[in-house]
Design an enzyme around this catalytic site. Structure first.
Site, PDB file in Angstrom:
ATOM      1  N   GLU A   1      -5.834  -8.316   0.314  1.00 54.45           N
ATOM      2  CA  GLU A   1      -6.548  -7.968   1.550  1.00 54.45           C
ATOM      3  C   GLU A   1      -7.985  -7.635   1.210  1.00 54.45           C
ATOM      4  OE1 GLU A   1      -5.032  -4.939   4.239  1.00 54.45           O
ATOM      5  OE2 GLU A   1      -2.983  -5.592   3.851  1.00 54.45           O
TER       6      GLU A   1
ATOM      7  N   GLU B   1       0.784  -1.233   0.000  1.00 53.41           N
ATOM      8  CA  GLU B   1       0.000   0.000   0.000  1.00 53.41           C
ATOM      9  C   GLU B   1       0.817   1.285   0.000  1.00 53.41           C
ATOM     10  OE1 GLU B   1      -3.072  -0.006   2.940  1.00 53.41           O
ATOM     11  OE2 GLU B   1      -4.175  -1.603   1.951  1.00 53.41           O
TER      12      GLU B   1
END
Ligand code: BGP
Length: 467
Positions: free
Chosen positions: A374, A159
């Site tokens: 995720e 991320e």
């Protein structure tokens, strides 16, 4: 009833700092979060889920419940306590033992090199805004590729988008700077260069195995699709969170549209970028070398035009309705939309995942493979009779898996899913009340208890049927 492919990975995700605890043990160096949590929050990462000591328990649970993949991150400061220089052998030994245990339990580790935890010495020195730290990251990556030859799947960063946003826009991640758009894009860019250099090295040195990057890709929709100003607001938000880093990953440059959006954002909000020719040469070399893209997806957002002053209120406590997000000359998030949202104001919209996957397929046809690295539901779980009846989580996961099956049917090459999180861990800016795990963790005793969702997931992994 929908079905996923037989070779699909049914994984669970963790991250070193959120799971391990033992933040000061066996020579580990400090990270910026250690100090930041102590000074600003009501919780710390100690002992988290004590994964540092209890990983054999968690991996045994994986085996028992059919979880055949695990996302693990290496804590950079366990290997290089100050980010570079002398290696800490105890840290190296720990990860060898962890990977051996994965093998013993037949759980494939997908290993991330950086999951929000830059060593404090480098973080206080500018983190990835300081180009010197790109070199340190690449040296650390090279060391890991060579040392941990038992790893088959590498991810450089987790991320890059939320790191820049958290550190320089929302200000909820250290160093807690708000509304600085130039720093946001510069951090994204420099981290993408670091990613590309690590990928180029991995491929040129001929390592076996695969390498990729994990991006969080929240889908952005115009509140009123018939209002061009709302459409533009959604495009600009998409550039900040998704398009800029996807362009860097798969085009090796920023498209004209992307740069026009960035130029507008900086013209309104101030600041300039340092983008160098040599950076683009590196990005270009790497763009077709990514073996996979990891997509983290939790939510979508609906955007309206907005020209007032920038203001973001982050909902850390799970009091529904506590969020505000409005960016000058860009847009504001409209929460009054007819879709459910979590107590932390995350809008639950599975179709956003389908749209995001298909967008990658269409706009970046040189992607090779996707893992959903995720996805999951943050919830105030109630522990009753030694378990949690988390039907809401089952429902959330089911709906997201269904759209993944649809995307596969429509031609997307999606090879696995990692539920966030394997067991309960701590949440960066939301603490320990926001739980995501398949396994409930009593943070006082560190005992693990399978939730209803764990039994559901086991059946899913066995049959691949989403029911
Ligand atoms: C992602 C991170 C994870 C995890 C997850 C849930 O952004 O990669 O580390 O924390 O989000 O977010 P949160 O903990 O804020 O609810």
């Amino acid at each position: 009833m929908k079905k996923l492919p037989i070779d699909f990975i049914f994984g669970g995700a963790t991250a070193a700092y959120q799971a391990e605890g033992a933040t000061q043990s066996d020579g580990k160096g400090r990270v910026a979060w250690d100090t930041y949590l102590e000074e600003n929050y009501w919780y710390t990462a100690e002992p988290a889920s004590d994964f540092y000591n209890r990983y054999p328990v968690d991996l045994k649970l994986c085996e028992e419940f059919g979880v055949n993949g695990i996302r693990i991150s290496i804590a950079w400061s366990r290997i290089f306590p100050t980010g570079f220089g002398e290696v800490n052998q105890k840290g190296v030994e720990y990860y060898h033992k962890l990977f051996a245990e994965c093998k013993k339990r037949q759980v494939e580790p997908f290993v991330t090199l950086h999951h929000f935890d830059t060593p404090e010495t480098l973080h206080s020195n500018g983190d990835f805004l300081n180009r010197e730290n790109i070199n340190h990251f690449v040296t650390y990556a090279e060391f890991c590729f060579k040392e941990f030859s038992e790893v088959n799947y590498w991810t450089t960063f987790n991320e890059i988008g939320p790191i820049g946003d958290g550190q320089y826009l929302v200000g909820k991640f250290p160093p807690g700077i708000k509304y600085d758009f130039a720093k946001v894009f510069q951090s994204h860019h420099n981290m993408m260069v670091a990613h590309a250099r690590a990928v180029n090295h991995f491929k040129e040195a001929g390592y076996l195995g695969e390498i990729g990057v994990v991006h969080a890709l929240p889908t952005k929709y115009p509140y009123n699709p018939n209002n061009p100003a709302d459409v533009r607001a959604a495009e600009l938000e998409d550039i900040i969170h998704n398009k800029f880093i996807l362009d860097a990953t798969y085009l090796g440059e920023y498209s004209a549209e992307t740069m026009a959006g960035v130029a507008h954002i900086l013209a309104v909000n101030g600041g300039s970028l340092d983008l160098r020719e040599e950076d683009f040469a590196i990005l270009k070399q790497a763009k077709d070398r990514n073996d996979f893209l990891g997509i983290n997806y939790y939510m979508s957002d609906w955007m309206r035009e907005f020209d007032g002053e920038t203001e973001i209120t982050h909902n850390s406590t799970g009091d529904k309705g506590g969020s505000k997000y409005q960016l000058k000359g860009i847009g504001r998030r409209e929460f009054d939309v007819d879709v459910p949202r979590t107590d932390w104001d995350w809008m639950i919209y599975p179709k956003g995942l389908y749209d995001q996957i298909m967008r990658v397929v269409k706009e970046y046809p040189n992607y090779k493979k996707i893992y959903i690295t995720e996805n999951g539901l943050g919830y105030k779980d109630e522990f009753i009779d030694g378990t949690v009846y988390d039907d809401a989580r089952i429902d959330y996961v089911k709906q997201h898996l269904e759209v993944i099956a649809d995307a596969i049917a429509d031609g997307a090459n999606v090879k696995g899913y990692f539920l966030w999180s394997l067991m309960d861990v701590f949440s960066w800016s939301n603490g320990y009340e926001k739980r995501y795990g398949l396994f409930y963790v009593d943070f006082n005793t560190q005992e693990r208890y399978p939730k209803k969702s764990a039994y559901w997931y086991k059946q899913l992994a066995k049959t691949q049927l989403i029911e």
